[in-house]
Design an enzyme around this catalytic site. Structure first.
Site, short mmCIF file in Angstrom:
data_model
loop_
_atom_site.label_atom_id
_atom_site.label_comp_id
_atom_site.label_asym_id
_atom_site.label_seq_id
_atom_site.Cartn_x
_atom_site.Cartn_y
_atom_site.Cartn_z
N HIS A 355 0.83 -1.22 0.00
CA HIS A 355 0.00 0.00 0.00
C HIS A 355 0.86 1.27 0.00
O HIS A 355 0.49 2.27 0.66
CB HIS A 355 -0.96 0.01 1.19
CG HIS A 355 -1.57 -1.32 1.50
ND1 HIS A 355 -2.33 -2.01 0.60
CD2 HIS A 355 -1.47 -2.12 2.60
CE1 HIS A 355 -2.70 -3.16 1.13
NE2 HIS A 355 -2.18 -3.26 2.32
N CYS A 356 1.98 1.25 -0.67
CA CYS A 356 2.91 2.40 -0.73
C CYS A 356 3.47 2.76 0.64
O CYS A 356 3.92 3.89 0.85
CB CYS A 356 2.26 3.62 -1.37
SG CYS A 356 1.89 3.38 -3.10
N CYS A 357 3.38 1.83 1.59
CA CYS A 357 3.99 2.05 2.92
C CYS A 357 5.10 1.03 3.11
O CYS A 357 5.19 0.38 4.17
CB CYS A 357 2.95 1.88 4.03
SG CYS A 357 1.72 3.15 4.04
#
Lengths: 398, 144
Positions: A355-357
């Site tokens: 999740h782009c984390c």
């Protein structure tokens, strides 16, 4: 006024359709929400009725564009309770909004920027890049006032934090953290991408200096975002992306810059997107964000009660702390496999991966998670479909 | 193993349809990486496994579980079947080109390639030599 989910669902054309003979169960709202017909009509209105240049053309169509853009800006001013409409700058998305602040703020060698340990890459990488200028980037624990206090020094020029994590749905106590940063003389930027669509973000009550959000997560079109800046905070930003619309006059040697918001809205704008964004804010305001968050909590609780114990939850167990997000892992299974199976089995659309984390997952030695994210048009019946399919996967395959 | 199957099937389909070409390229990349002892970069194998299992999950959970748990073994079986079938077909084509019959020299019996020549396959329904009527069309013979 109570929210009527059935009547809301009628506004979303995609929810009336079936894929492979089954209804769509859209649980990927943290990535991008669906759009109601009111927003779609607004976008079409631009292309249909006045597809012209704004902010420069004197003819009737150009004037109509200006009126529509002003109206949308006003809608968003009301939505975020900003003092002035000029404090709202239209951008391509929240990523661009954060990049504007990171690059336009006059940060020098030795200055420090603080972010949390749960940032989306959009609120991490722009600050990391400032290392080349000698600006230090440091990380503090998510929603920990003491940790922030410990890190605050006179060199900390800006604290930039995610309001609600897109990874697990947890939120920070923004008001408290902003006060602590301000007491230190630091500016505060809020990444409100995951909070603005679901709960009231009152920029004046929070007293935040900058706030970024995206249209596509809050029923608006893709390709449009927003940067809010308090008037005196905006005055601290230097021109960054410049050219058409950002200057009132130029010679071969110099130019006179416009004032915000135009100073930061370079080139021809996404007028259809701006209009759609305004319509989305009006739609959410009409439904009521308190109703939205209460509805999401009810759905998240239903899912957590049914399958919370049979999966590895990412984030706290109490659904009230996770808002609209149910992030999890199925023991022994890859996240993408679970997501594909849910889609193939019952058109349940969830997100999988980091999740782009990536930074948080890497720090916790995890590959990612499966994320079901809920919104105002989701129903208990849809949750039951998700629960049934997830239970099958856990029971049969894990 | 599913990548090898995918490569063969998508490559054949890609000859006739452009939409299968990216999949064929993906399968090739996957096979190449596996052949060089690296992990398949595109996760094509995992995607296919999940898609097949997901579709079966609603129809037959038992079968879904069976396939999911033994996916690699099943893939191997299908790869072996596909390759042996391709080899056998190739052998048949060679025989047909060399000896005029799938089964080699002096062979008789059914040969599917006869149809390509415009000839009727050898064991097609019998046809009376001097008549165009087949056995399926009863012919009434007048008694003299």
């Amino acid at each position: 006024m109570k929210m009527n989910v059935e009547s809301i669902r009628k506004d979303f054309p995609i929810l009336k359709k079936k894929l492979a003979g089954k209804p769509v169960v859209y649980f990927d709202n943290a990535c991008q929400s669906l759009r109601p017909i009111q927003v779609i009509d607004k976008i079409n209105e631009y292309y249909h009725d006045f597809p012209a240049c704004g902010d420069r053309s004197m003819h009737k169509l150009g004037k109509k564009v200006d009126e529509a853009v002003d109206k949308a800006r006003k809608s968003l001013q009301n939505f975020f309770n900003a003092k002035k409409a000029e404090e709202l700058i239209f951008t391509k998305n929240a990523t661009e909004a954060i990049n504007i602040v990171a690059n336009a703020l006059d940060l020098k060698k030795g200055d420090v920027v603080l972010t949390t340990d749960k940032e989306h890459n959009s609120n991490l990488v722009p600050w990391q890049l400032l290392k080349e200028k000698g600006v230090k980037h440091e990380v503090v624990e998510f929603n920990n006032v003491d940790a922030l206090n410990d890190k605050l020094t006179k060199d900390v020029k800006i604290v930039s934090m995610v309001h609600t994590s897109n990874m697990d749905g947890t939120s920070i106590d923004a008001k408290e953290l902003i006060k602590v940063a301000h007491d230190n003389g630091s500016l505060f930027m809020l990444d409100a991408c995951q909070s603005a669509p679901h709960k009231i973000v009152d920029v004046r009550k929070l007293d935040v200096d900058f706030m970024a959000c995206s249209g596509h997560k809050m029923l608006g079109p893709s390709g449009i975002g927003l940067l809010y800046g308090k008037q005196d905070a905006l005055s601290k930003l230097k021109p960054f992306v410049v050219g058409g619309s950002t200057v009132s006059e130029s010679t071969y040697a110099s130019c006179d810059f416009e004032k915000p918001p135009h100073l930061f809205e370079a080139g021809l704008q996404n007028y259809a997107g701006i209009m759609g964004f305004g319509a989305a804010a009006d739609y959410l305001k009409k439904v009521g964000l308190d109703n939205v968050s209460a509805h999401e909590f009810k759905l998240n609780k239903r899912i957590t009660d049914a399958v919370g114990d049979s999966v590895e939850l990412v984030g706290p167990k109490d659904p009230v702390l996770r808002g609209s997000i149910f992030s999890f892992n199925v023991p022994g299974m890859e996240t993408h496999n679970v997501a594909i199976m849910l889609d193939e089995a019952a058109n349940v659309m969830v997100r999988s991966g980091a999740h782009c984390c990536h930074s948080w997952f890497n720090a916790h030695k995890m590959l990612g998670s499966v994320r079901a994210s809920l919104y105002l048009y989701n129903t208990e019946e849809e949750c039951d479909i998700f629960i049934k399919e997830l239970q099958k996967i856990v029971k049969l395959l894990s | 193993m599913i990548c090898i199957l995918a490569l063969i099937i998508f490559s054949i389909l890609a000859i006739f349809s452009v939409s299968y070409r990216p999949l064929a390229a993906e399968a090739f990349d996957c096979v190449f990486r596996k052949a060089t002892f690296r992990k398949c970069r595109t996760n094509l194998d995992q995607r296919l496994k999940s898609q097949i299992t997901g579709r079966l999950l609603t129809k037959s959970p038992f079968l879904a579980r069976f396939i999911y748990k033994r996916f690699e073994l099943i893939s191997w079986i299908f790869v072996i079947l596909l390759i042996s079938s391709l080899l056998y077909s190739g052998y048949g084509v060679y025989n047909y080109a060399r000896y005029g019959h799938c089964d080699g020299v002096n062979a008789q019996g059914f040969c599917v390639y006869d149809a390509f020549d415009g000839d009727e396959p050898v064991n097609a329904p019998c046809v009376e030599q001097d008549s165009k009527e087949t056995l399926f069309t009863p012919v009434e013979k007048k008694s003299s």
